[in-house]
Design a protein around this motif. Sequence first.
Motif, PDB file in Angstrom:
ATOM      1  N   UNK A  36      63.562  47.035   9.560  1.00 49.46           N
ATOM      2  CA  UNK A  36      64.738  46.457   9.321  1.00 49.46           C
ATOM      3  C   UNK A  36      65.231  47.200   7.832  1.00 49.46           C
ATOM      4  N   UNK A  37      66.668  47.881   8.171  1.00 51.20           N
ATOM      5  CA  UNK A  37      67.088  49.053   7.084  1.00 51.20           C
ATOM      6  C   UNK A  37      67.746  48.137   6.220  1.00 51.20           C
ATOM      7  N   UNK A  38      67.746  46.821   6.084  1.00 52.93           N
ATOM      8  CA  UNK A  38      68.107  46.335   4.998  1.00 52.93           C
ATOM      9  C   UNK A  38      67.553  45.633   4.551  1.00 52.93           C
ATOM     10  N   UNK A  39      68.128  44.461   3.604  1.00 57.96           N
ATOM     11  CA  UNK A  39      67.496  43.467   3.124  1.00 57.96           C
ATOM     12  C   UNK A  39      66.121  41.817   4.208  1.00 57.96           C
ATOM     13  N   UNK A  40      65.370  41.515   3.894  1.00 56.00           N
ATOM     14  CA  UNK A  40      65.151  40.852   4.576  1.00 56.00           C
ATOM     15  C   UNK A  40      65.090  39.559   4.861  1.00 56.00           C
ATOM     16  N   UNK A  41      66.031  38.759   6.222  1.00 53.33           N
ATOM     17  CA  UNK A  41      66.192  37.886   6.111  1.00 53.33           C
ATOM     18  C   UNK A  41      67.964  38.118   6.678  1.00 53.33           C
ATOM     19  N   UNK A  42      68.546  38.889   7.012  1.00 45.55           N
ATOM     20  CA  UNK A  42      69.416  39.283   7.786  1.00 45.55           C
ATOM     21  C   UNK A  42      71.386  38.255   7.884  1.00 45.55           C
TER      22      UNK A  42
END
Length: 453
Positions: A36-42
Amino acid sequence: MTQFDYDLFVIGGGSGGVRAARIAAAEGGARVGLAEESRMGGTCVIRGCVPKKLMVYASEFPGEIEDARAYGWDVQAHGFDWAKFRGTLEAELTRLETAYRSTLKNAGVSIHDARATVMDAHTVELATGERFTAKHILIATGGWPFVPDVPGAELAVTSNEMFHLETLPKRALVVGGGYIASEFACILNGLGVQTTQFYRGAQILRGFDDEARGHVANAMQAAGIAIHCGTDVMRLEKTPGGIRALATDGSEAEFDLVLYATGRKPNSAGLGLEALGVALGRNGEVKVNDWSQTAVPSIYAVGDVTDRVNLTPVAIREGHAFADTVFRGVPTRFDHKDIASAVFTQPELATIGLTEEAARALGPTEVYAAAFRPMKTLFAGRQDRVLMKLLVSVETRKVLGCHIVGAGAGEMIQLVAIAIGMGATKEDFDRTVAVHPTMAEELVTMRKPTRVV
């Protein structure tokens, strides 16, 4: 026999990817990696459903405080502290992200905090330069806000940025007519922002039942939102006092904030999929079969990146079905029919099944509809009106659709969805004893159709 680093590598840490990874690892015994390139949770947890619903709650308090006074409570609102709310909101999102990470780690999933691209049918490469092989690859990268190419578009924000504004604007323009645009128009209006909404179509909430969306639009306008249908932005210009919007209807006005909520596109660009033979649609959606499998047998995709039904619970169910099929030996195809949904405008709109327009096209349909002032706000002197609507097949007597506009509509539609999913008839509804006094009792007390179409 080929040895892979992982049995499954998931690209995307949103709802669909996390569910697939967890089930494959914890219940399927698979070795799973997730990038995941950003924060987990989408989108849902970080920049969508969850923070948006919390903003909805915040925006509803002015009306509730007003109602409280009508009910005899000596209460006063002393203004909204955006900075305090935003800080609490960000702390809650961090808590949820931590929970998502813990869930994955407890299931045995290896987390990689980096962007991943697909190199071949069994290889992914991280932005760090690391490469991993996997027997199966799952694309779960979701969607991304789409902003039209208009002069000055860089002055606007999208829904991604709405939860992190430094200050709350005094004047806002929302561009778009879908559920995200309409929800944010209601949120901003509820928080005391002078709100205008532009939509190029004839009526907001396209795709929903015409009568229901008209009911919502009327309520939004009565609450003070200036809705301009048949109107779009020609260009945006920076001014000393804010942002000037020049519209296609010849008008112009100045705003402190312009929000583009003109739809979302599948987040598939730059993943290397097309070069491998994975088919993409016109909007970039990853083409899959009923098993969420792409044209490359080892590569699957779930969630908004497939652009089937773009709802968080659908992504979760697709991810679970994929893991059941591939790793648990339980072949499962998720049925995308009769999915309930809710639009958290004020008032809420919730729906399951066919619209009146779609039902009419299939054959003679009885329409049962009731619009009334609910007890709670009627007592407080408000002019709110609830809409309850059932569509019934004349031939089979089955309830084909249900549409509710009013407070708590989303809570009600969840249970109606069970009945409609089981094939309930109008007579099944009629046999159900009403719970009184409630708004929902209207669903089982409408005896005569208002019209047959």
